[in-house]
Design a protein around this motif. Sequence first.
Motif, short mmCIF file in Angstrom:
data_model
loop_
_atom_site.label_atom_id
_atom_site.label_comp_id
_atom_site.label_asym_id
_atom_site.label_seq_id
_atom_site.Cartn_x
_atom_site.Cartn_y
_atom_site.Cartn_z
N ILE A 128 -0.49 12.86 -5.48
CA ILE A 128 -1.35 12.88 -6.67
C ILE A 128 -0.46 12.64 -7.88
O ILE A 128 0.57 13.31 -8.05
N ALA A 129 -0.84 11.70 -8.74
CA ALA A 129 -0.03 11.38 -9.91
C ALA A 129 -0.93 11.00 -11.08
O ALA A 129 -2.12 10.69 -10.90
N LYS A 130 -0.34 10.99 -12.29
CA LYS A 130 -1.08 10.57 -13.48
C LYS A 130 -0.59 9.21 -13.97
O LYS A 130 -1.35 8.43 -14.53
N GLU A 131 0.71 8.97 -13.79
CA GLU A 131 1.28 7.71 -14.22
C GLU A 131 2.56 7.44 -13.45
O GLU A 131 3.14 8.34 -12.84
N ILE A 132 2.98 6.19 -13.45
CA ILE A 132 4.22 5.79 -12.78
C ILE A 132 5.13 5.17 -13.84
O ILE A 132 4.78 4.13 -14.43
N PRO A 133 6.27 5.79 -14.12
CA PRO A 133 7.16 5.24 -15.15
C PRO A 133 7.76 3.91 -14.73
O PRO A 133 7.97 3.66 -13.54
N PRO A 134 8.02 3.01 -15.69
CA PRO A 134 8.65 1.73 -15.36
C PRO A 134 10.07 1.96 -14.85
O PRO A 134 10.67 2.99 -15.12
N PRO A 135 10.59 1.01 -14.05
CA PRO A 135 10.07 -0.34 -13.86
C PRO A 135 9.02 -0.46 -12.76
O PRO A 135 8.56 -1.56 -12.46
N GLU A 136 8.66 0.67 -12.11
CA GLU A 136 7.68 0.60 -11.03
C GLU A 136 6.26 0.71 -11.58
O GLU A 136 6.06 0.92 -12.77
N GLY A 137 5.28 0.56 -10.70
CA GLY A 137 3.90 0.63 -11.12
C GLY A 137 3.02 -0.19 -10.20
O GLY A 137 3.34 -0.36 -9.01
N ILE A 138 1.93 -0.72 -10.73
CA ILE A 138 1.01 -1.51 -9.92
C ILE A 138 1.67 -2.82 -9.50
O ILE A 138 2.30 -3.51 -10.32
N LEU A 139 1.54 -3.16 -8.22
CA LEU A 139 2.18 -4.36 -7.70
C LEU A 139 1.47 -5.62 -8.20
O LEU A 139 0.24 -5.69 -8.21
N PRO A 140 2.25 -6.63 -8.58
CA PRO A 140 1.64 -7.93 -8.91
C PRO A 140 1.21 -8.65 -7.64
O PRO A 140 1.52 -8.21 -6.53
N ASP A 141 0.54 -9.76 -7.80
CA ASP A 141 0.08 -10.55 -6.67
C ASP A 141 1.20 -11.48 -6.23
O ASP A 141 1.62 -12.36 -6.98
N TYR A 142 1.71 -11.28 -5.00
CA TYR A 142 2.77 -12.13 -4.46
C TYR A 142 2.21 -13.23 -3.55
O TYR A 142 2.95 -13.85 -2.79
N GLY A 143 0.92 -13.45 -3.63
CA GLY A 143 0.32 -14.49 -2.80
C GLY A 143 0.35 -14.11 -1.34
O GLY A 143 -0.08 -13.02 -0.96
N GLU A 144 0.86 -15.00 -0.51
CA GLU A 144 0.88 -14.78 0.93
C GLU A 144 2.10 -13.99 1.39
O GLU A 144 2.23 -13.68 2.58
N LEU A 145 3.01 -13.67 0.49
CA LEU A 145 4.20 -12.91 0.86
C LEU A 145 3.81 -11.47 1.18
O LEU A 145 2.86 -10.92 0.60
N PRO A 146 4.54 -10.81 2.09
CA PRO A 146 4.19 -9.43 2.46
C PRO A 146 4.42 -8.44 1.33
O PRO A 146 5.37 -8.58 0.55
N LEU A 147 3.57 -7.42 1.26
CA LEU A 147 3.70 -6.37 0.26
C LEU A 147 5.07 -5.69 0.33
O LEU A 147 5.62 -5.26 -0.69
N SER A 148 5.60 -5.58 1.54
CA SER A 148 6.84 -4.84 1.75
C SER A 148 8.01 -5.39 0.94
O SER A 148 9.00 -4.68 0.71
#
Length: 355
Positions: A95-115
């Motif tokens: 459970i969190a309220k925010e994620i400090p940079p440089p991390e956060g919501i992942l951008p769209d890498y297209g067909e590349l794996p999330l990992s």
Amino acid sequence: MVKVKKFILKNIFNGMPKASDVEMVEEELPSIKDEEFLAEAIYLSIDPFTREFNQTVVGDVLIGTQIAKIVESKSNDYPVGKYVVAHFGWRTHTIAKEIPPPEGILPDYGELPLSLALGILGIPGNTAYFGFLEVCQPREGETVVVSSAGGTIGSTVGQIAKICGCKVIGILGSDEKGRCITEELGFDHYINYKKGNVKEELAKLAPNGVDCYFDNVGGEISDAVIKVMNDFGRIAICGFMSQFSNEPKVTNNSCKGNGSTTVGGLTWEYKEDMFTTAKVPSLQPYFVFKQLRMEGFIVYKWMARWKEGVEQNLKWVNEGKLKFKETITEGFENAFQEFLNMLEGKSVGKALVKI
């Protein structure tokens, strides 16, 4: 109520970590509050820094980075269904309220794996990008040596060095990984330090000396490399994995770290005992007469340029200039064993656990 599994520290690591030093426990999380969100881990990153930046409080969750999916939210900034990368540690739900940079919501890498956000497009990738280019400042035609060349950081450094037009020699602990970095990733040569004499092999493979050394291990391997470096050689110190098997003397398991450093807004504590080293010949004369430069670094030094590193590595991946290797272990309960495998050099490329 959501039941979470997590690995906690039972004993402060004393030398190489042991299974008895940690424990997997369960607990129930409360309901989320306004502005909070619940994230479920998808991938857990297995990294040397879990050992390198030694934890000092028994009962704490092991430090680590993960990719997680937001499964419940009362936050407009973190909607359900989005993926995040964050320092949530070794736990299945957070459970969190925010994620400090440089991390956060992942951008769209297209067909590349999330990992890849935990590897070549994340902390390891930027460590290789900034650490090598900014500290070593390679020039076309130079000879580069990379230790722990089979891991994510080392293998990425070697490929970036090839993009820069350098000759690249990787040092690692198995012929299998050696064939991987030469036949698949483009390294010119490899040295299996478990079979051969590093100094003698370097004399054969780099008869004109070494200009840049990206060091992940320290110890005797680094001693051998530094002695064959050319005048005005540059050394980037990324890690010191050779020290993990030493047996420092710890008398008080509840003691706090006796040193710290703050980089990019993050503070890391460390214990002087963890830096116990074996006796090696003095290297100062080599630094003086060869006018060498050695610099240690933490990647968050380049926090303001984080996006630059990710975007350039992504561009090289899409162009086929940067390739990636992953060792993915299934099951959260197997995370600590994979951690030990990684420290012993058994993993190829980025070590991950799929939850």
